[in-house]
Design an enzyme around this catalytic site. Structure first.
Site, PDB file in Angstrom:
ATOM      1  N   ASN A  12       0.842  -1.207  -0.046  1.00  0.00           N
ATOM      2  CA  ASN A  12       0.073   0.120   0.140  1.00  0.00           C
ATOM      3  C   ASN A  12       1.017   1.221   0.185  1.00  0.00           C
ATOM      4  O   ASN A  12       1.411   1.428   0.977  1.00  0.00           O
ATOM      5  CB  ASN A  12      -0.944   0.070   1.212  1.00  0.00           C
ATOM      6  CG  ASN A  12      -1.689   1.244   1.294  1.00  0.00           C
ATOM      7  OD1 ASN A  12      -1.701   1.852   0.414  1.00  0.00           O
ATOM      8  ND2 ASN A  12      -2.499   1.341   2.336  1.00  0.00           N
ATOM      9  N   LYS A  14       0.119   4.307  -0.293  1.00  0.00           N
ATOM     10  CA  LYS A  14      -0.415   5.413   0.331  1.00  0.00           C
ATOM     11  C   LYS A  14      -0.489   6.523  -0.428  1.00  0.00           C
ATOM     12  O   LYS A  14      -0.313   6.499  -1.761  1.00  0.00           O
ATOM     13  CB  LYS A  14      -0.218   5.515   1.670  1.00  0.00           C
ATOM     14  CG  LYS A  14      -0.044   4.287   2.671  1.00  0.00           C
ATOM     15  CD  LYS A  14       0.008   4.540   4.098  1.00  0.00           C
ATOM     16  CE  LYS A  14      -0.374   3.128   4.898  1.00  0.00           C
ATOM     17  NZ  LYS A  14      -0.322   3.083   6.111  1.00  0.00           N
ATOM     18  N   HIS A  97      -9.522   0.824   5.100  1.00  0.00           N
ATOM     19  CA  HIS A  97      -8.188   1.049   5.606  1.00  0.00           C
ATOM     20  C   HIS A  97      -8.203   2.105   6.853  1.00  0.00           C
ATOM     21  O   HIS A  97      -9.348   2.928   6.799  1.00  0.00           O
ATOM     22  CB  HIS A  97      -6.955   1.630   4.694  1.00  0.00           C
ATOM     23  CG  HIS A  97      -5.932   1.544   5.459  1.00  0.00           C
ATOM     24  ND1 HIS A  97      -5.555   2.504   6.013  1.00  0.00           N
ATOM     25  CD2 HIS A  97      -4.787   0.763   5.036  1.00  0.00           C
ATOM     26  CE1 HIS A  97      -4.151   2.232   6.497  1.00  0.00           C
ATOM     27  NE2 HIS A  97      -3.695   1.155   5.833  1.00  0.00           N
ATOM     28  N   GLU A  99      -6.772   4.468   8.013  1.00  0.00           N
ATOM     29  CA  GLU A  99      -6.875   5.971   7.446  1.00  0.00           C
ATOM     30  C   GLU A  99      -8.037   6.449   6.747  1.00  0.00           C
ATOM     31  O   GLU A  99      -8.466   7.415   7.180  1.00  0.00           O
ATOM     32  CB  GLU A  99      -5.362   6.231   6.629  1.00  0.00           C
ATOM     33  CG  GLU A  99      -4.313   6.025   7.470  1.00  0.00           C
ATOM     34  CD  GLU A  99      -3.182   5.246   6.894  1.00  0.00           C
ATOM     35  OE1 GLU A  99      -3.357   5.389   5.517  1.00  0.00           O
ATOM     36  OE2 GLU A  99      -2.074   4.756   7.332  1.00  0.00           O
ATOM     37  N   GLU A 171      -4.997  -5.164  10.599  1.00  0.00           N
ATOM     38  CA  GLU A 171      -3.990  -4.210  10.989  1.00  0.00           C
ATOM     39  C   GLU A 171      -4.329  -3.480  12.293  1.00  0.00           C
ATOM     40  O   GLU A 171      -4.978  -2.331  12.137  1.00  0.00           O
ATOM     41  CB  GLU A 171      -3.979  -3.078   9.856  1.00  0.00           C
ATOM     42  CG  GLU A 171      -3.875  -3.721   8.243  1.00  0.00           C
ATOM     43  CD  GLU A 171      -3.359  -2.651   7.537  1.00  0.00           C
ATOM     44  OE1 GLU A 171      -2.130  -2.844   6.927  1.00  0.00           O
ATOM     45  OE2 GLU A 171      -3.924  -1.562   7.315  1.00  0.00           O
ATOM     46  N   GLY A 177       2.765   2.429  10.850  1.00  0.00           N
ATOM     47  CA  GLY A 177       3.568   3.346  10.781  1.00  0.00           C
ATOM     48  C   GLY A 177       4.344   3.844  11.832  1.00  0.00           C
ATOM     49  O   GLY A 177       4.680   4.840  12.129  1.00  0.00           O
ATOM     50  N   SER A 217       3.769  -2.159  10.326  1.00  0.00           N
ATOM     51  CA  SER A 217       5.247  -1.788  10.546  1.00  0.00           C
ATOM     52  C   SER A 217       5.893  -3.446  10.115  1.00  0.00           C
ATOM     53  O   SER A 217       6.760  -3.464  10.705  1.00  0.00           O
ATOM     54  CB  SER A 217       5.594  -1.606  11.885  1.00  0.00           C
ATOM     55  OG  SER A 217       5.271  -0.408  12.282  1.00  0.00           O
TER      56      SER A 217
HETATM   57  O1  LIG Z   1      -1.847  -0.500   4.447  1.00  0.00           O
HETATM   58  C1  LIG Z   1      -0.685  -0.711   5.282  1.00  0.00           C
HETATM   59  C2  LIG Z   1      -0.649  -0.558   6.715  1.00  0.00           C
HETATM   60  O2  LIG Z   1      -1.080   0.786   6.964  1.00  0.00           O
HETATM   61  C3  LIG Z   1       0.573  -0.630   7.380  1.00  0.00           C
HETATM   62  O3  LIG Z   1       1.639   0.560   7.061  1.00  0.00           O
HETATM   63  P1  LIG Z   1       3.113   0.494   7.748  1.00  0.00           P
HETATM   64  O4  LIG Z   1       3.517  -0.664   7.243  1.00  0.00           O
HETATM   65  O5  LIG Z   1       3.574   1.585   7.308  1.00  0.00           O
HETATM   66  O6  LIG Z   1       2.913   0.292   9.229  1.00  0.00           O
END
Ligand SMILES: O=C[C@H](O)COP(=O)(O)O
Length: 254
Positions: A12, A14, A97, A99, A171, A177, A217
């Site tokens: 992802n 983002k 998600h 977010e 998640e 993050g 993460s």
């Molecule tokens: O969609 C992915 C997740 O929000 C994980 O993000 P991250 O690997 O940066 O913690």
């Protein structure tokens, strides 16, 4: 994982990247070694780059949109439809998600309508759920996740066959993050509970066949231990999917 479920790794991206950095990332993916028979790989660029990525990426890696609305077209400024995703070559959508839920205020009801409509439209869905830190600390993790699962599939009850087009992404919000990964044992416990929820509320077969992936993460150092857990069928990767480390993560179970 040794279940017959095909390992699944999603990247992802983002709201990151530009033409140059995305071109370089596609090159890394095109040059990276992995076995497509063993691992399904999907990457999700920002919408404006989806067509570009799809055209330049090797065909063994498919493309997802990060969101799509519950209508084919119309006066919905700022949105895209599953039909548009398909038109530019994206076959998956990430929906629900954290977010989208927490920054943009998407409700369970809206997410459920989007999931139902995407599936009806022929777009496969990575459906995301996850608890906040306060829920975990209060011992409410399972309760919160079960409520999210129930809400996701309540508004638009699914045909059993639709389940083959869904991947569940667990998640934990506190791990996204933050550099704070759930331990393999914590993640396994939740994945097992989610599989039990599927067995009790959908079917034993769906529970056995549905891929439940972990996100939060994940990186090149922690992916192998996570991938060894019986109910972890892959990952949804944020930050590390923008780096060559993503190739290591794709190969986590081999
Ligand atoms: O969609 C992915 C997740 O929000 C994980 O993000 P991250 O690997 O940066 O913690």
């Amino acid at each position: 994982m040794a279940s017959g479920r095909k390992f699944f790794v999603g990247g992802n991206w983002k709201m990151n990247g530009d033409r140059d950095s995305i071109g370089a990332l596609v090159q890394v993916l095109n040059d990276g070694e992995f076995n497509p028979a063993e691992t399904e790989v999907v990457v999700s660029p920002p919408m404006v780059y989806v067509g570009l990525v799809q055209q330049s990426l090797r065909p063994e890696i498919t493309v997802a949109v990060q969101n799509c609305y519950a209508a084919a077209k119309g006066a919905f400024t700022g949105e895209i439809s599953p039909q548009m995703a398909l038109d530019v070559g994206a076959t998956w959508a990430i929906l629900g998600h954290s977010e989208r839920r927490n920054v943009f205020g998407e409700s369970d009801e809206l997410i459920a309508r989007k999931v139902g409509f995407a599936l009806q439209s022929g777009v496969k869905v990575i459906a995301c759920i996850g608890e906040q830190l306060e829920h975990r600390e209060a011992g409410q993790t399972a309760e919160v996740l079960y409520a999210q699962m129930a809400a996701l599939f309540k508004t638009e009850p699914l045909e059993l066959s639709a389940w083959s087009n869904i991947v569940i992404a667990y998640e934990p919000v506190w791990a996204i993050g933050t550099g704070k990964t759930a331990t393999p044992e914590q993640a396994q416990e939740v994945h097992h509970q989610l599989r039990e929820w599927l067995a009790a509320n959908v079917s034993v077969q769906v529970a056995a066949e549905t891929r439940i992936i972990y996100g939060g993460s994940v990186n090149a150092n922690n992916c192998r231990e996570l991938a060894k857990q019986a109910d972890i069928d892959g990952f949804l990767v944020g930050g590390a999917s923008l780096k060559p480390d993503f190739i290591t993560i794709i190969n986590a179970q081999s």
